[in-house]
Design a protein around this motif. Structure first.
Motif, PDB file in Angstrom:
ATOM      1  N   ARG A   1       0.809  -1.227   0.074  1.00  0.00           N
ATOM      2  CA  ARG A   1       0.082   0.115   0.085  1.00  0.00           C
ATOM      3  C   ARG A   1       0.949   1.416   0.019  1.00  0.00           C
TER       4      ARG A   1
ATOM      5  N   LYS B   1       2.271   1.730  -3.470  1.00  0.00           N
ATOM      6  CA  LYS B   1       1.404   2.073  -4.420  1.00  0.00           C
ATOM      7  C   LYS B   1       1.048   3.663  -4.206  1.00  0.00           C
ATOM      8  N   MET B   2       1.027   4.054  -2.688  1.00  0.00           N
ATOM      9  CA  MET B   2       0.595   5.594  -2.741  1.00  0.00           C
ATOM     10  C   MET B   2       1.856   6.316  -3.058  1.00  0.00           C
TER      11      MET B   2
ATOM     12  N   HIS C   1       0.743   9.502  -5.616  1.00  0.00           N
ATOM     13  CA  HIS C   1       0.466  10.332  -4.938  1.00  0.00           C
ATOM     14  C   HIS C   1       0.405  11.751  -5.924  1.00  0.00           C
TER      15      HIS C   1
ATOM     16  N   CYS D   1      -5.857   5.182  -3.384  1.00  0.00           N
ATOM     17  CA  CYS D   1      -4.527   5.518  -3.059  1.00  0.00           C
ATOM     18  C   CYS D   1      -4.294   7.064  -2.864  1.00  0.00           C
ATOM     19  N   ILE D   2      -4.757   7.654  -3.970  1.00  0.00           N
ATOM     20  CA  ILE D   2      -4.364   9.101  -3.806  1.00  0.00           C
ATOM     21  C   ILE D   2      -5.199  10.071  -2.719  1.00  0.00           C
TER      22      ILE D   2
ATOM     23  N   GLU E   1      -6.385   8.383   0.083  1.00  0.00           N
ATOM     24  CA  GLU E   1      -5.774   7.907   1.224  1.00  0.00           C
ATOM     25  C   GLU E   1      -4.453   8.814   1.659  1.00  0.00           C
ATOM     26  N   PHE E   2      -3.825   9.094   0.731  1.00  0.00           N
ATOM     27  CA  PHE E   2      -2.560  10.044   0.960  1.00  0.00           C
ATOM     28  C   PHE E   2      -3.061  11.486   1.201  1.00  0.00           C
TER      29      PHE E   2
ATOM     30  N   ALA F   1      -0.287   6.241   5.113  1.00  0.00           N
ATOM     31  CA  ALA F   1      -0.373   7.480   4.440  1.00  0.00           C
ATOM     32  C   ALA F   1       0.620   8.524   5.188  1.00  0.00           C
TER      33      ALA F   1
ATOM     34  N   VAL G   1       3.944   7.814   3.545  1.00  0.00           N
ATOM     35  CA  VAL G   1       3.950   8.345   2.380  1.00  0.00           C
ATOM     36  C   VAL G   1       4.262   9.709   2.393  1.00  0.00           C
TER      37      VAL G   1
END
Length: 198
Positions: free
Chosen positions: A57, A60-61, A65, A107-108, A110-111, A119, A122
């Motif tokens: 995860r 991927k973030m 991002h 993912c975006i 969550e970031f 998150a 990241v």
């Protein structure tokens, strides 16, 4: 398949999209793609310093991002005082034609929310990428980089990232390749061969 190919062409735009903050720093340049690459490696490394982390995860973030910047461009802190970007629209339009689009938008989101441990890692990786760049420019003489680093450090949220930042400040950016100041720098490979080296 055409939607996937369009997506891959769009990703290529990140190589051509500059990170705009460096114009205020007065030195340096970097594309969004270059920033993402370093952020991925930092995120991977921070995962090794933490427990109970979903590494997949995090990676991927890190990868996604800043993907919307292929459409919106990079907005630095000065730009953001005056310009509002509809990132939500960019993400929707970027992902709506892809069968895996929900994974990217998730993912975006969550970031951007920054609530999960992944998150936060990241977001810290994102800042550490900036701190590393600034340290490099500071080592080369940019007098403003220290002040920028001080602000970036205040944005860090995880202990691993704060410890990493401390070590970054204590390490010369050329140490990794120039720490063995031996005969190699005088004679090159010839000197080692003459001395029985490989």
């Amino acid at each position: 398949m055409k939607d996937i190919v369009n997506f891959l062409f769009e990703v290529g735009m990140l190589q051509k999209t500059p990170r705009t903050g460096f114009q205020f720093l007065g030195s340096g340049c970097e594309s969004v793609a270059e920033h993402i690459l370093r952020t991925i490696f930092i995120g991977y490394t921070l995962c090794k310093l933490e427990r109970d982390i979903d590494e997949s995860r995090v990676l991927k973030m890190c990868l996604f991002h800043d993907l919307p910047e292929a459409r919106t461009g990079d907005m630095n802190y000065v730009n953001k005082k005056y310009v509002t970007v509809d990132e939500g629209k960019a993400v929707r339009e970027l992902t709506e034609t892809l069968f895996f689009g929900k994974e990217i938008s998730s993912c975006i989101n969550e970031f951007n929310e920054g609530k999960t441990k992944e998150a936060r890692i990241v977001r810290d990786a994102d800042q550490l990428a900036l701190i590393l760049q600034l340290k490099e420019y500071g080592d080369l003489g940019n007098k403003y980089s220290k002040e920028w680093i001080a602000f970036a450090i205040q944005r860090l949220r995880t202990e691993g990232a704060r410890e990493t930042a401390e070590q970054i400040l204590e390490t010369d950016s050329s140490d990794w390749w120039f720490q063995e100041k031996d005969d190699w720098w005088i004679n090159g490979d010839k000197g080692r061969k003459d001395n029985g080296g490989g």
